[in-house]
Scaffold this motif. Structure first.
Motif, PDB file in Angstrom:
ATOM      1  N   ASN A 207       0.811  -1.218   0.000  1.00  0.00           N
ATOM      2  CA  ASN A 207       0.000   0.000   0.000  1.00  0.00           C
ATOM      3  C   ASN A 207       0.843   1.265   0.000  1.00  0.00           C
ATOM      4  O   ASN A 207       0.394   2.320  -0.462  1.00  0.00           O
ATOM      5  CB  ASN A 207      -0.945   0.006   1.205  1.00  0.00           C
ATOM      6  CG  ASN A 207      -2.145  -0.897   0.990  1.00  0.00           C
ATOM      7  OD1 ASN A 207      -2.519  -1.199  -0.141  1.00  0.00           O
ATOM      8  ND2 ASN A 207      -2.757  -1.333   2.080  1.00  0.00           N
ATOM      9  N   ALA A 208       2.071   1.182   0.524  1.00  0.00           N
ATOM     10  CA  ALA A 208       2.956   2.350   0.533  1.00  0.00           C
ATOM     11  C   ALA A 208       3.307   2.784  -0.880  1.00  0.00           C
ATOM     12  O   ALA A 208       3.663   3.944  -1.114  1.00  0.00           O
ATOM     13  CB  ALA A 208       4.222   2.033   1.325  1.00  0.00           C
ATOM     14  N   ARG A 209       3.209   1.859  -1.836  1.00  0.00           N
ATOM     15  CA  ARG A 209       3.518   2.177  -3.232  1.00  0.00           C
ATOM     16  C   ARG A 209       2.286   2.616  -4.016  1.00  0.00           C
ATOM     17  O   ARG A 209       2.388   2.927  -5.205  1.00  0.00           O
ATOM     18  CB  ARG A 209       4.134   0.951  -3.918  1.00  0.00           C
ATOM     19  CG  ARG A 209       5.450   0.491  -3.328  1.00  0.00           C
ATOM     20  CD  ARG A 209       6.142  -0.462  -4.273  1.00  0.00           C
ATOM     21  NE  ARG A 209       5.427  -1.725  -4.401  1.00  0.00           N
ATOM     22  CZ  ARG A 209       5.721  -2.818  -3.705  1.00  0.00           C
ATOM     23  NH1 ARG A 209       6.706  -2.767  -2.825  1.00  0.00           N
ATOM     24  NH2 ARG A 209       5.053  -3.925  -3.883  1.00  0.00           N
ATOM     25  N   ARG A 210       1.133   2.611  -3.377  1.00  0.00           N
ATOM     26  CA  ARG A 210      -0.116   2.894  -4.072  1.00  0.00           C
ATOM     27  C   ARG A 210      -0.718   4.224  -3.618  1.00  0.00           C
ATOM     28  O   ARG A 210      -0.460   4.692  -2.510  1.00  0.00           O
ATOM     29  CB  ARG A 210      -1.139   1.785  -3.798  1.00  0.00           C
ATOM     30  CG  ARG A 210      -0.734   0.422  -4.332  1.00  0.00           C
ATOM     31  CD  ARG A 210      -1.650  -0.659  -3.783  1.00  0.00           C
ATOM     32  NE  ARG A 210      -1.362  -1.974  -4.340  1.00  0.00           N
ATOM     33  CZ  ARG A 210      -2.104  -2.580  -5.248  1.00  0.00           C
ATOM     34  NH1 ARG A 210      -3.213  -1.983  -5.689  1.00  0.00           N
ATOM     35  NH2 ARG A 210      -1.791  -3.760  -5.711  1.00  0.00           N
ATOM     36  N   ALA A 213      -6.639   5.740  -3.437  1.00  0.00           N
ATOM     37  CA  ALA A 213      -7.772   5.081  -4.101  1.00  0.00           C
ATOM     38  C   ALA A 213      -7.461   3.655  -4.512  1.00  0.00           C
ATOM     39  O   ALA A 213      -8.376   2.889  -4.828  1.00  0.00           O
ATOM     40  CB  ALA A 213      -8.193   5.887  -5.324  1.00  0.00           C
ATOM     41  N   GLU A 214      -6.181   3.267  -4.511  1.00  0.00           N
ATOM     42  CA  GLU A 214      -5.796   1.941  -4.985  1.00  0.00           C
ATOM     43  C   GLU A 214      -5.352   1.018  -3.856  1.00  0.00           C
ATOM     44  O   GLU A 214      -4.933  -0.115  -4.112  1.00  0.00           O
ATOM     45  CB  GLU A 214      -4.651   2.073  -5.996  1.00  0.00           C
ATOM     46  CG  GLU A 214      -5.031   2.856  -7.250  1.00  0.00           C
ATOM     47  CD  GLU A 214      -3.858   3.014  -8.199  1.00  0.00           C
ATOM     48  OE1 GLU A 214      -2.708   2.861  -7.732  1.00  0.00           O
ATOM     49  OE2 GLU A 214      -4.086   3.277  -9.383  1.00  0.00           O
ATOM     50  N   ARG A 215      -5.442   1.461  -2.623  1.00  0.00           N
ATOM     51  CA  ARG A 215      -4.947   0.645  -1.518  1.00  0.00           C
ATOM     52  C   ARG A 215      -5.830  -0.572  -1.263  1.00  0.00           C
ATOM     53  O   ARG A 215      -7.029  -0.554  -1.512  1.00  0.00           O
ATOM     54  CB  ARG A 215      -4.828   1.495  -0.248  1.00  0.00           C
ATOM     55  CG  ARG A 215      -3.729   2.543  -0.393  1.00  0.00           C
ATOM     56  CD  ARG A 215      -3.436   3.284   0.884  1.00  0.00           C
ATOM     57  NE  ARG A 215      -2.347   4.227   0.689  1.00  0.00           N
ATOM     58  CZ  ARG A 215      -1.859   5.016   1.629  1.00  0.00           C
ATOM     59  NH1 ARG A 215      -2.391   4.998   2.847  1.00  0.00           N
ATOM     60  NH2 ARG A 215      -0.863   5.832   1.369  1.00  0.00           N
ATOM     61  N   LEU A 216      -5.187  -1.603  -0.769  1.00  0.00           N
ATOM     62  CA  LEU A 216      -5.857  -2.876  -0.516  1.00  0.00           C
ATOM     63  C   LEU A 216      -6.218  -3.006   0.957  1.00  0.00           C
ATOM     64  O   LEU A 216      -5.477  -2.548   1.835  1.00  0.00           O
ATOM     65  CB  LEU A 216      -4.942  -4.041  -0.909  1.00  0.00           C
ATOM     66  CG  LEU A 216      -4.404  -4.039  -2.342  1.00  0.00           C
ATOM     67  CD1 LEU A 216      -3.401  -5.179  -2.527  1.00  0.00           C
ATOM     68  CD2 LEU A 216      -5.539  -4.156  -3.341  1.00  0.00           C
ATOM     69  N   THR A 278      -5.824  -6.143  -7.187  1.00  0.00           N
ATOM     70  CA  THR A 278      -6.292  -4.776  -7.487  1.00  0.00           C
ATOM     71  C   THR A 278      -7.700  -4.765  -8.092  1.00  0.00           C
ATOM     72  O   THR A 278      -8.587  -4.077  -7.568  1.00  0.00           O
ATOM     73  CB  THR A 278      -5.298  -4.053  -8.411  1.00  0.00           C
ATOM     74  OG1 THR A 278      -4.043  -3.911  -7.730  1.00  0.00           O
ATOM     75  CG2 THR A 278      -5.813  -2.660  -8.780  1.00  0.00           C
ATOM     76  N   PRO A 279      -7.967  -5.507  -9.174  1.00  0.00           N
ATOM     77  CA  PRO A 279      -9.346  -5.508  -9.687  1.00  0.00           C
ATOM     78  C   PRO A 279     -10.334  -6.138  -8.718  1.00  0.00           C
ATOM     79  O   PRO A 279     -11.504  -5.731  -8.670  1.00  0.00           O
ATOM     80  CB  PRO A 279      -9.248  -6.314 -10.990  1.00  0.00           C
ATOM     81  CG  PRO A 279      -7.976  -7.072 -10.906  1.00  0.00           C
ATOM     82  CD  PRO A 279      -7.055  -6.261 -10.053  1.00  0.00           C
ATOM     83  N   LEU A 280      -9.889  -7.100  -7.924  1.00  0.00           N
ATOM     84  CA  LEU A 280     -10.786  -7.710  -6.946  1.00  0.00           C
ATOM     85  C   LEU A 280     -11.185  -6.688  -5.885  1.00  0.00           C
ATOM     86  O   LEU A 280     -12.355  -6.635  -5.466  1.00  0.00           O
ATOM     87  CB  LEU A 280     -10.103  -8.919  -6.296  1.00  0.00           C
ATOM     88  CG  LEU A 280     -11.008  -9.929  -5.590  1.00  0.00           C
ATOM     89  CD1 LEU A 280     -12.008 -10.540  -6.560  1.00  0.00           C
ATOM     90  CD2 LEU A 280     -10.173 -11.026  -4.943  1.00  0.00           C
ATOM     91  N   MET A 281     -10.228  -5.852  -5.456  1.00  0.00           N
ATOM     92  CA  MET A 281     -10.520  -4.803  -4.485  1.00  0.00           C
ATOM     93  C   MET A 281     -11.482  -3.780  -5.080  1.00  0.00           C
ATOM     94  O   MET A 281     -12.420  -3.324  -4.420  1.00  0.00           O
ATOM     95  CB  MET A 281      -9.221  -4.112  -4.067  1.00  0.00           C
ATOM     96  CG  MET A 281      -9.395  -3.067  -2.965  1.00  0.00           C
ATOM     97  SD  MET A 281      -9.740  -3.785  -1.341  1.00  0.00           S
ATOM     98  CE  MET A 281     -11.239  -2.935  -0.907  1.00  0.00           C
ATOM     99  N   GLN A 282     -11.278  -3.426  -6.340  1.00  0.00           N
ATOM    100  CA  GLN A 282     -12.168  -2.471  -7.000  1.00  0.00           C
ATOM    101  C   GLN A 282     -13.583  -3.033  -7.106  1.00  0.00           C
ATOM    102  O   GLN A 282     -14.568  -2.327  -6.871  1.00  0.00           O
ATOM    103  CB  GLN A 282     -11.621  -2.141  -8.392  1.00  0.00           C
ATOM    104  CG  GLN A 282     -10.321  -1.348  -8.365  1.00  0.00           C
ATOM    105  CD  GLN A 282      -9.652  -1.258  -9.733  1.00  0.00           C
ATOM    106  OE1 GLN A 282      -9.980  -2.011 -10.652  1.00  0.00           O
ATOM    107  NE2 GLN A 282      -8.701  -0.350  -9.865  1.00  0.00           N
TER     108      GLN A 282
END
Length: 388
Positions: A207-210, A213-216, A278-282
């Motif tokens: 998550n530190a790299r995201r 809005a893209e964090r898991l 990522t798509p699963l989280m979205q």
């Protein structure tokens, strides 16, 4: 001719109310297209057609309450000559709805020219007893919004279902499904405490790299791990119907979501085992948002092959669920909490979660259930492998 019928959108659904037609006579319907919106006891659901054809006749008028199995519309198959469409044969399941007459020509024209109305606004209008066609829309391009319906509701005096009525209806549906489950399904239960230090450390680093809005969230790791583990345990992923079990070739994970007004619904994340995180989280975020807005798709309601309930940070450390028929298993997760942990002769404190399995003894036994939870535990020790 093809009879387009109201499908069952879950074991607790016996009937629904037609809110909106998304097609009109003469329209070409493609496979996977939304044909109608139906209100169930839990949500307004987009009903999809899995057959292709041309709409010959719409047989049910808006606002009609109809049982599962009712013929909603008649489609002409490809190459079939246009002509007077015969009246649909009413099956026994559809008999109570036989009085639902096909729309008159003028009514069909009104369907064709209806202004844009969001499914949530149409559902809200039905609940408040407001004629949606009389509401002035203030949204983009004149679309009718929930606020427009609220303003119109203040100008009419109609006895309509209240939110408490809707909640009571949902509680009855849940009670019926759960009572059936405990009556018919011989449940067994197993549980395993799973260390989560490695998974949470990997998640923090990822998550530190995201961007925000893209964090898991930890929930998506748990869902993906369950989906992958089920590949090795097909006896936990499928349906028990008419005295026999059929394993599913796909893994559609039903996610138990609590609703703000009370109640519970468990729509599916489709093909959860084959999607990166990522798509699963979205998809999870979108599913929760649409679920609480009361707008779901029929595939999300009718196709879960297993259910996962996750109490999250506000829950207790353990949960043991009731199987949602005709599924044969339910996986539960309690709260991630720091616990004493014995390892290599030493004692330390680390974050851990208790995973439970409620399963159908007609299909599997405790040994296989325990092996499933061990596989789940091992997958969560290798979080980087879940992101595939």
């Amino acid at each position: 001719m093809i009879e387009f019928k109201l499908p069952s959108l879950g074991a607790d659904m016996d009937e629904g109310t037609l809110l909106e037609w998304k097609v009109k006579p003469g329209d070409l319907v493609k496979k996977g297209q939304v044909v109608a919106i139906v209100d169930t006891s839990k949500a307004a659901v987009d009903v999809v057609s899995w057959q292709e054809g041309t709409v010959a006749e719409l047989l049910v008028t808006l606002g009609t309450k109809i049982p599962v199995g009712t013929v909603l519309a008649i489609f002409r198959e490809a190459g079939e000559a246009p002509g007077a469409a015969p009246q649909a044969k009413v099956s026994p399941a559809a008999a109570p709805a036989a009085s639902a007459a096909p729309p008159a020509p003028g009514e069909a024209a009104a369907v064709a020219t209806r202004r844009m109305v969001s499914p949530a606004a149409r559902k809200h209008a039905l609940e408040r007893g407001v004629d949606i066609e009389s509401v002035t829309g203030t949204g983009p391009h004149g679309a009718v919004t929930i606020d427009d319906v609220e303003r119109a509701a203040g100008q009419v005096s109609v006895v309509a279902p209240t939110p408490s009525d809707k909640t009571a209806e949902m509680r009855k549906a849940i009670a019926a499904a759960m009572a059936r489950s405990k009556r018919e399904i011989p449940h067994y239960y197993v549980a395993e405490t799973i260390p989560m230090a490695g998974a949470l450390a990997w998640l923090a680093q990822e998550n530190a790299r995201r961007g925000m809005a893209e964090r898991l969230l930890p929930a998506v790791l748990l869902l993906k791990a369950v989906a992958l583990a089920l590949r090795r345990f097909p006896e936990l992923n499928g349906f028990y119907r008419e005295g026999a079990y059929a394993a599913s070739a796909k893994v559609h994970v039903g996610v138990a979501i609590s609703l703000r007004q009370g109640g519970l619904i468990a729509p599916a994340l489709l093909d959860a085992d084959s999607k990166p995180l990522t798509p699963l989280m979205q998809e999870l975020t979108d599913l929760v948002k649409r679920c609480r807005a009361g707008s779901l798709r029929s595939s999300e309601m009718s196709e879960p092959t297993v259910t996962v309930t996750n109490l999250g940070d506000q829950g207790t450390t353990e949960v043991y669920g009731v199987i949602y028929p005709p599924q044969v298993a339910l996986v539960g997760f309690g709260r991630i909490a720091e616990r004493p942990w014995a390892e290599n002769g030493g004692l330390k404190v680390l974050p851990a979660i208790t995973a439970s399995l409620s399963a159908d003894h007609r299909v599997s036994d405790g040994h296989r259930g325990a092996l499933f939870l061990i596989e789940l535990r091992e997958l969560l020790q290798r979080p980087e492998e879940l992101n595939r």
